[in-house]
Scaffold this motif. Structure first.
Motif, PDB file in Angstrom:
ATOM      1  N   PHE A  22      28.690  39.120  36.230  1.00  0.00           N
ATOM      2  CA  PHE A  22      28.248  37.791  36.623  1.00  0.00           C
ATOM      3  C   PHE A  22      29.277  37.211  37.592  1.00  0.00           C
ATOM      4  N   PHE A  23      28.810  36.410  38.538  1.00  0.00           N
ATOM      5  CA  PHE A  23      29.715  35.783  39.493  1.00  0.00           C
ATOM      6  C   PHE A  23      30.594  34.744  38.793  1.00  0.00           C
ATOM      7  N   THR A  24      31.880  34.731  39.183  1.00  0.00           N
ATOM      8  CA  THR A  24      32.802  33.676  38.762  1.00  0.00           C
ATOM      9  C   THR A  24      33.572  33.213  39.991  1.00  0.00           C
ATOM     10  N   PRO A  25      34.039  31.967  40.013  1.00  0.00           N
ATOM     11  CA  PRO A  25      34.808  31.475  41.169  1.00  0.00           C
ATOM     12  C   PRO A  25      36.033  32.333  41.474  1.00  0.00           C
ATOM     13  N   GLU A  26      36.599  32.957  40.451  1.00  0.00           N
ATOM     14  CA  GLU A  26      37.769  33.797  40.658  1.00  0.00           C
ATOM     15  C   GLU A  26      37.461  34.982  41.577  1.00  0.00           C
ATOM     16  N   MET A  27      36.204  35.446  41.544  1.00  0.00           N
ATOM     17  CA  MET A  27      35.814  36.548  42.427  1.00  0.00           C
ATOM     18  C   MET A  27      35.994  36.166  43.884  1.00  0.00           C
ATOM     19  N   SER A  28      35.598  34.962  44.227  1.00  0.00           N
ATOM     20  CA  SER A  28      35.725  34.507  45.609  1.00  0.00           C
ATOM     21  C   SER A  28      37.185  34.445  46.020  1.00  0.00           C
ATOM     22  N   ARG A  29      38.031  33.920  45.140  1.00  0.00           N
ATOM     23  CA  ARG A  29      39.459  33.841  45.450  1.00  0.00           C
ATOM     24  C   ARG A  29      40.064  35.236  45.585  1.00  0.00           C
ATOM     25  N   SER A  30      39.629  36.153  44.713  1.00  0.00           N
ATOM     26  CA  SER A  30      40.147  37.515  44.774  1.00  0.00           C
ATOM     27  C   SER A  30      39.761  38.211  46.072  1.00  0.00           C
ATOM     28  N   VAL A  31      38.509  38.059  46.469  1.00  0.00           N
ATOM     29  CA  VAL A  31      38.040  38.692  47.706  1.00  0.00           C
ATOM     30  C   VAL A  31      38.761  38.104  48.910  1.00  0.00           C
ATOM     31  N   GLN A  32      38.935  36.793  48.936  1.00  0.00           N
ATOM     32  CA  GLN A  32      39.628  36.159  50.050  1.00  0.00           C
ATOM     33  C   GLN A  32      41.071  36.649  50.138  1.00  0.00           C
ATOM     34  N   ALA A  33      41.711  36.845  48.975  1.00  0.00           N
ATOM     35  CA  ALA A  33      43.086  37.344  48.967  1.00  0.00           C
ATOM     36  C   ALA A  33      43.152  38.766  49.520  1.00  0.00           C
ATOM     37  N   ARG A  34      42.173  39.581  49.148  1.00  0.00           N
ATOM     38  CA  ARG A  34      42.144  40.964  49.646  1.00  0.00           C
ATOM     39  C   ARG A  34      41.893  40.991  51.145  1.00  0.00           C
ATOM     40  N   LEU A  35      40.999  40.116  51.622  1.00  0.00           N
ATOM     41  CA  LEU A  35      40.708  40.063  53.052  1.00  0.00           C
ATOM     42  C   LEU A  35      41.953  39.643  53.835  1.00  0.00           C
ATOM     43  N   LYS A  36      42.700  38.674  53.306  1.00  0.00           N
ATOM     44  CA  LYS A  36      43.923  38.245  53.985  1.00  0.00           C
ATOM     45  C   LYS A  36      44.953  39.368  53.991  1.00  0.00           C
ATOM     46  N   LEU A  37      45.064  40.064  52.856  1.00  0.00           N
ATOM     47  CA  LEU A  37      46.006  41.176  52.788  1.00  0.00           C
ATOM     48  C   LEU A  37      45.620  42.261  53.789  1.00  0.00           C
ATOM     49  N   ALA A  38      44.326  42.511  53.934  1.00  0.00           N
ATOM     50  CA  ALA A  38      43.859  43.509  54.896  1.00  0.00           C
ATOM     51  C   ALA A  38      44.190  43.084  56.328  1.00  0.00           C
ATOM     52  N   ARG A  39      44.039  41.802  56.634  1.00  0.00           N
ATOM     53  CA  ARG A  39      44.384  41.320  57.977  1.00  0.00           C
ATOM     54  C   ARG A  39      45.876  41.480  58.241  1.00  0.00           C
ATOM     55  N   ASP A  40      46.693  41.123  57.251  1.00  0.00           N
ATOM     56  CA  ASP A  40      48.142  41.263  57.411  1.00  0.00           C
ATOM     57  C   ASP A  40      48.537  42.733  57.545  1.00  0.00           C
ATOM     58  N   LEU A  41      47.853  43.594  56.816  1.00  0.00           N
ATOM     59  CA  LEU A  41      48.151  45.021  56.885  1.00  0.00           C
ATOM     60  C   LEU A  41      47.788  45.581  58.251  1.00  0.00           C
ATOM     61  N   ARG A  42      46.667  45.165  58.790  1.00  0.00           N
ATOM     62  CA  ARG A  42      46.282  45.614  60.130  1.00  0.00           C
ATOM     63  C   ARG A  42      47.330  45.188  61.157  1.00  0.00           C
ATOM     64  N   PHE A  43      47.812  43.956  61.033  1.00  0.00           N
ATOM     65  CA  PHE A  43      48.840  43.457  61.952  1.00  0.00           C
ATOM     66  C   PHE A  43      50.105  44.313  61.836  1.00  0.00           C
ATOM     67  N   ALA A  44      50.472  44.682  60.598  1.00  0.00           N
ATOM     68  CA  ALA A  44      51.660  45.504  60.390  1.00  0.00           C
ATOM     69  C   ALA A  44      51.511  46.874  61.042  1.00  0.00           C
ATOM     70  N   ILE A  45      50.324  47.466  60.918  1.00  0.00           N
ATOM     71  CA  ILE A  45      50.090  48.778  61.529  1.00  0.00           C
ATOM     72  C   ILE A  45      50.176  48.685  63.038  1.00  0.00           C
ATOM     73  N   GLU A  46      49.532  47.673  63.607  1.00  0.00           N
ATOM     74  CA  GLU A  46      49.499  47.523  65.068  1.00  0.00           C
ATOM     75  C   GLU A  46      50.864  47.213  65.645  1.00  0.00           C
ATOM     76  N   ASN A  47      51.754  46.615  64.845  1.00  0.00           N
ATOM     77  CA  ASN A  47      53.074  46.219  65.335  1.00  0.00           C
ATOM     78  C   ASN A  47      54.195  47.101  64.781  1.00  0.00           C
ATOM     79  N   ASP A  48      53.822  48.269  64.271  1.00  0.00           N
ATOM     80  CA  ASP A  48      54.793  49.265  63.827  1.00  0.00           C
ATOM     81  C   ASP A  48      55.740  48.692  62.777  1.00  0.00           C
ATOM     82  N   ALA A  49      55.165  47.927  61.831  1.00  0.00           N
ATOM     83  CA  ALA A  49      55.975  47.243  60.824  1.00  0.00           C
ATOM     84  C   ALA A  49      55.948  47.939  59.463  1.00  0.00           C
ATOM     85  N   LEU A  50      55.382  49.124  59.383  1.00  0.00           N
ATOM     86  CA  LEU A  50      55.448  49.898  58.146  1.00  0.00           C
ATOM     87  C   LEU A  50      56.772  50.649  58.094  1.00  0.00           C
TER      88      LEU A  50
END
Length: 310
Positions: A22-50
């Motif tokens: 069942f949907f809970t508000p926490e799901m939305s927060r969790s997905v948004q956190a994962r999406l932000k982490l994915a954006r930050d990770l992409r930036f790290a890859i593109e800028n040789d920050a790994l």
């Protein structure tokens, strides 16, 4: 309503499918956190920050560090180091895993070339390969391009694949890719053996050179007779197929003693070496080899205390 239902479906898939949420508000927060982490990770890859870390593999017969496994680390600009157990699943779900795989492969080959140019002895460098790299990219071409641009010898590069590469897919493409890489001189290792699908058929048919035993079979094995028998059988299987066997995750001397007694070729774990930066990994390897050599000398002088006398 449809958006919320879709979020619940997303969470079900993330949990391994075959469930209902069942949907809970926490799901939305969790997905948004994962999406932000994915954006930050992409930036790290593109800028040789790994960052790369190298963990040594010790030859149990000679006490020499025969190679290193390359591991990826990510230092987030505000969170600090993010655990691979957190960002790797995000990378896999957002198609960034192929980019990470290429980054770590290129960095490993550059490091290996630099070591050789500095006069270091030849040591194998292992790199993990995800299933997505095989299925969603021109992986063979990428590998050969990186070897050419870095000048790293193909025979010193080992690609580690887990059994997931064979899941839910025909083996035809995998066989062709692995056969071509093998023909080019690379070594191939089956990683985390025993934790996935464990088809003995492809162990025998596919061109693997190494069998890496997952740490769940090694941890505490010296205090668990049933686990010890299983470990002994896995090592015998790998050696019977003509493969080098690597025991992963060894943290205690008792575990190493059993691995040696059962004929395991190499050990990788905190008992000997931890993942380090390139320079620190070399220093740690040299110190370990010296320490093991001194220990061997002492044993030769004192004699084997376990050897029975007539």
């Amino acid at each position: 309503v449809l958006r919320n239902a879709d979020l619940a479906l997303y969470m079900v898939k993330d949990e391994g499918r075959g469930k209902a949420f069942f949907f809970t508000p926490e799901m939305s927060r969790s997905v948004q956190a994962r999406l932000k982490l994915a954006r930050d990770l992409r930036f790290a890859i593109e800028n040789d920050a790994l960052e790369s870390r190298f963990q040594g593999q010790v030859d149990l017969r000679t006490g020499k560090v025969a190679g290193f496994e390359t591991l990826v680390r990510w230092k987030h600009p505000t969170r600090g180091y993010v655990s691979p157990t957190e960002f790797i699943p995000v990378a896999e779900s957002s198609s960034l895993i192929c980019d990470i795989g290429l980054w770590i492969l290129r960095d490993a080959c550059r490091t290996g070339r630099a070591w050789l140019d500095a006069g270091e002895p030849e040591r194998m460098i292992s790199v993990n390969v995800s299933a997505a790299q095989i299925w969603q990219s021109e992986f063979e071409t990428d590998v050969m391009t990186i070897l050419e641009e870095t000048g790293y010898p193909a025979h010193l590069l080992c690609l580690e694949l887990t059994e997931s590469v064979f899941a839910d897919q025909g083996e035809g493409r995998v066989r062709k890719v692995l056969a071509r890489l093998k023909a080019a001189g690379l070594r191939l290792a089956l990683d985390d053996f025993g934790t996935g699908y464990s088809s003995l058929g492809y162990l025998n048919d596919l061109p693997f050179d190494e069998l890496k035993i997952d740490r769940c079979f090694v941890a505490g094995v010296h205090n668990a007779p049933e686990k010890a028998r299983l470990l002994q059988g896995i090592i015998a299987l790998g050696r019977g197929l003509g493969m080098r066997v690597v025991g992963e995750g060894a943290e205690e001397e008792g575990e190493i003693a059993l691995l040696r007694a059962y004929g395991c070729d190499f050990v990788q774990g905190f008992a000997y070496l931890r993942p380090e930066t390139a320079d620190d990994a070399l220093r740690a390897a040299e110190q370990l080899e010296f320490r093991l050599a001194e220990t061997a000398k002492d044993l030769n002088v004192m004699g084997d205390p376990f050897k029975k006398t007539a």
